[in-house]
Design a protein around this motif. Structure first.
Motif, PDB file in Angstrom:
ATOM      1  N   PRO A 138       1.276  -0.861   0.012  1.00 22.32           N
ATOM      2  CA  PRO A 138      -0.132   0.171  -0.017  1.00 22.32           C
ATOM      3  C   PRO A 138       0.953   1.444   0.231  1.00 22.32           C
ATOM      4  O   PRO A 138       2.143   1.142   0.755  1.00 22.32           O
ATOM      5  CB  PRO A 138      -0.588  -0.051   0.912  1.00 22.32           C
ATOM      6  N   GLY A 139       0.533   2.873  -0.340  1.00 19.99           N
ATOM      7  CA  GLY A 139       0.668   3.694  -0.045  1.00 19.99           C
ATOM      8  C   GLY A 139       0.329   4.572   0.480  1.00 19.99           C
ATOM      9  O   GLY A 139      -0.266   4.045   1.795  1.00 19.99           O
ATOM     10  N   MET A 140       0.224   5.626   1.270  1.00 15.59           N
ATOM     11  CA  MET A 140       0.369   6.482   2.352  1.00 15.59           C
ATOM     12  C   MET A 140       0.127   8.067   1.205  1.00 15.59           C
ATOM     13  O   MET A 140       0.545   8.450   0.817  1.00 15.59           O
ATOM     14  CB  MET A 140       1.478   6.491   3.227  1.00 15.59           C
ATOM     15  N   THR A 141      -1.089   8.604   2.087  1.00 12.17           N
ATOM     16  CA  THR A 141      -1.379  10.029   1.510  1.00 12.17           C
ATOM     17  C   THR A 141      -1.582  11.007   3.648  1.00 12.17           C
ATOM     18  O   THR A 141      -1.551   9.710   4.191  1.00 12.17           O
ATOM     19  CB  THR A 141      -2.848   9.859   1.167  1.00 12.17           C
ATOM     20  N   MET A 142      -1.571  11.961   2.860  1.00 18.76           N
ATOM     21  CA  MET A 142      -1.681  13.068   4.195  1.00 18.76           C
ATOM     22  C   MET A 142      -2.378  13.859   3.858  1.00 18.76           C
ATOM     23  O   MET A 142      -2.670  14.091   2.999  1.00 18.76           O
ATOM     24  CB  MET A 142      -0.765  13.338   4.187  1.00 18.76           C
ATOM     25  N   MET A 147      -3.998   5.132   4.583  1.00 20.05           N
ATOM     26  CA  MET A 147      -2.933   3.459   4.377  1.00 20.05           C
ATOM     27  C   MET A 147      -3.727   3.668   3.070  1.00 20.05           C
ATOM     28  O   MET A 147      -4.633   3.065   3.387  1.00 20.05           O
ATOM     29  CB  MET A 147      -2.958   2.509   5.263  1.00 20.05           C
ATOM     30  N   ASN A 148      -3.486   3.444   2.130  1.00 21.05           N
ATOM     31  CA  ASN A 148      -3.946   2.919   0.985  1.00 21.05           C
ATOM     32  C   ASN A 148      -5.188   2.302   0.388  1.00 21.05           C
ATOM     33  O   ASN A 148      -4.208   0.662   1.511  1.00 21.05           O
ATOM     34  CB  ASN A 148      -2.981   2.854  -0.972  1.00 21.05           C
ATOM     35  N   ARG A 149      -6.577   2.044   0.498  1.00 20.16           N
ATOM     36  CA  ARG A 149      -6.994   0.425   0.453  1.00 20.16           C
ATOM     37  C   ARG A 149      -7.278   0.059  -0.774  1.00 20.16           C
ATOM     38  O   ARG A 149      -6.632   0.223  -1.416  1.00 20.16           O
ATOM     39  CB  ARG A 149      -8.244   1.470   0.547  1.00 20.16           C
ATOM     40  N   ILE A 150      -6.303  -1.846  -0.717  1.00 17.91           N
ATOM     41  CA  ILE A 150      -6.313  -2.773  -1.619  1.00 17.91           C
ATOM     42  C   ILE A 150      -7.363  -3.741  -1.398  1.00 17.91           C
ATOM     43  O   ILE A 150      -7.224  -4.007  -0.443  1.00 17.91           O
ATOM     44  CB  ILE A 150      -4.948  -3.101  -1.031  1.00 17.91           C
ATOM     45  N   LEU A 151      -7.758  -3.380  -2.105  1.00 18.42           N
ATOM     46  CA  LEU A 151      -9.283  -5.007  -2.152  1.00 18.42           C
ATOM     47  C   LEU A 151      -8.445  -6.683  -1.419  1.00 18.42           C
ATOM     48  O   LEU A 151      -7.330  -6.942  -2.238  1.00 18.42           O
ATOM     49  CB  LEU A 151      -9.802  -4.825  -3.244  1.00 18.42           C
ATOM     50  N   GLY A 152      -9.107  -6.939  -0.322  1.00 21.17           N
ATOM     51  CA  GLY A 152      -8.807  -7.756   0.012  1.00 21.17           C
ATOM     52  C   GLY A 152      -6.969  -7.806   0.143  1.00 21.17           C
ATOM     53  O   GLY A 152      -6.999  -9.602   0.407  1.00 21.17           O
ATOM     54  N   TYR A 153      -6.337  -6.923   0.861  1.00 19.72           N
ATOM     55  CA  TYR A 153      -5.152  -6.839   1.271  1.00 19.72           C
ATOM     56  C   TYR A 153      -5.192  -6.909   2.936  1.00 19.72           C
ATOM     57  O   TYR A 153      -5.872  -6.472   3.619  1.00 19.72           O
ATOM     58  CB  TYR A 153      -4.354  -5.618   0.899  1.00 19.72           C
TER      59      TYR A 153
END
Length: 346
Positions: free
Chosen positions: A140-144, A241-247
């Motif tokens: 995942p990536g990250m944003t603020m 934290m970026n949402r990832i399907l099923g992660y």
């Protein structure tokens, strides 16, 4: 009388053997010589130098066509559009236009039907709830937040309300879905530190979501301080934290967050506070997508910077830490980390 008759008979015999064609009596070699002379004469004629008139190439050039008047050109266009003699429109009769329109109508109707059938078969093989092939899932990536127009720069003066009001407004908008009343109405309480698995339900069944209450963010919730610390020179930010399907992040261990100075003196950052904790709890994972996880609320980590040095440009980097996390990619600066800057004045 006999001698005369004999002479006469000899004379008649002589005249009977006479031939008027001299060539018949000529020797055979003379005929071959005459033919050779004729061939030599023909070759001389062929190799004879050209006359001056033959060297004048101007007479061989095509003569220019006379210029047509505008009236004649307009007449040609008019005749092309409608020829009254042949009853043709743009070079075609009505029957010809009917056949060509019928042909192309049938052709494009067939192509459209074939394309629609292919798309229909494709959609039958694709699930709207999860990707068909999900073998390689990137970390995942990250944003603020807050960020203005995609710029990761926070600059304000603590004593100037106009300079930080826009940041406080963005923080309020971001946290509105996290209000306690909204979370209690839509979502449920979940056991912490464990994945909330709901795979046993049907593919199209709606999944339940865990509560993430705004009050858990403490001094960065905006409930105690509606200015989110900006008026005190102690701003708050939100990390996601970026949402990832099923992660399933962390492989059973919560992923934690750390922040530090990327450019500048380390002591210019001061003390940091994390709310509710510096981790992303496992109970918010896995994510099942918008169609099934309708009320899903992504967890956040709020960071309060209590000791930022004034009038100093500070570049801060916050990153994720855990199993399977990549936070040092040289090509993607948002993969597992995010960088932003502070310029705070008194």
């Amino acid at each position: 009388m006999e001698p005369n008759s004999t002479a006469g008979g000899a004379e008649e015999e002589h005249h009977g053997n006479y031939s008027p064609n001299p060539s018949a009596e000529a020797p055979p070699g003379k005929h071959a010589v005459s033919e050779a002379l004729e061939e030599v004469q023909e070759e001389l004629i062929e190799h004879q130098p050209l006359e001056q008139e033959d060297l004048n190439f101007e007479k061989w050039k095509p003569k220019p066509k006379p210029k047509r008047t505008l009236h004649e050109k307009a007449g040609d266009v008019k005749t092309y559009l409608w020829n009254a003699e042949t009853r043709e429109f743009m070079g075609r009769t009505g029957h010809s236009w009917f056949l060509i329109i019928l042909f192309y109508t049938a052709l494009y109707a067939f192509l459209a039907a074939m394309f629609g059938a292919c798309m229909w078969c494709l959609m039958l093989s694709i699930s709207p709830y999860h990707p068909t092939h999900n073998d390689r899932v990137m970390p995942p990536g990250m944003t603020m937040s807050p960020q203005l127009d995609g710029h990761y720069e926070i600059a304000f003066n603590a004593s100037d309300r106009k300079s930080w009001k826009k940041y406080a407004k963005l923080m309020e908008e971001q946290l509105r879905p996290y209000n306690d009343a909204v979370q209690e109405q839509r979502n449920i309480q979940c056991p912490q530190d464990a994945y909330f698995m709901q795979d046993e339900q049907g593919e199209s069944a709606e999944r339940k979501a865990c509560q993430f209450k705004r009050s858990w963010l403490g001094e960065c919730s905006g409930l105690q301080d509606p200015h989110f610390g900006f008026s005190l020179g102690k701003p708050c930010i939100l990390l996601r934290m970026n949402r990832i399907l099923g992660y399933l992040p962390g492989h059973g261990t919560p992923v934690n967050v750390t922040c530090g100075v990327k450019k500048g003196a380390p002591e210019s950052l001061g003390e940091l506070q994390f709310f509710p904790k510096s981790i992303f709890n496992l109970m918010y994972y896995p994510y099942y997508g918008k169609l099934r996880h309708v009320n899903y609320t992504a967890p956040v980590v709020a960071v309060r910077f209590n000791g930022l040095q004034y009038d100093t440009h500070i570049v801060v980097k916050c990153k994720l830490n855990g199993k399977g996390i990549i936070n040092d990619s040289p090509t993607d600066r948002f993969l597992g980390s995010v960088s932003f800057s502070f310029d705070v004045g008194a």
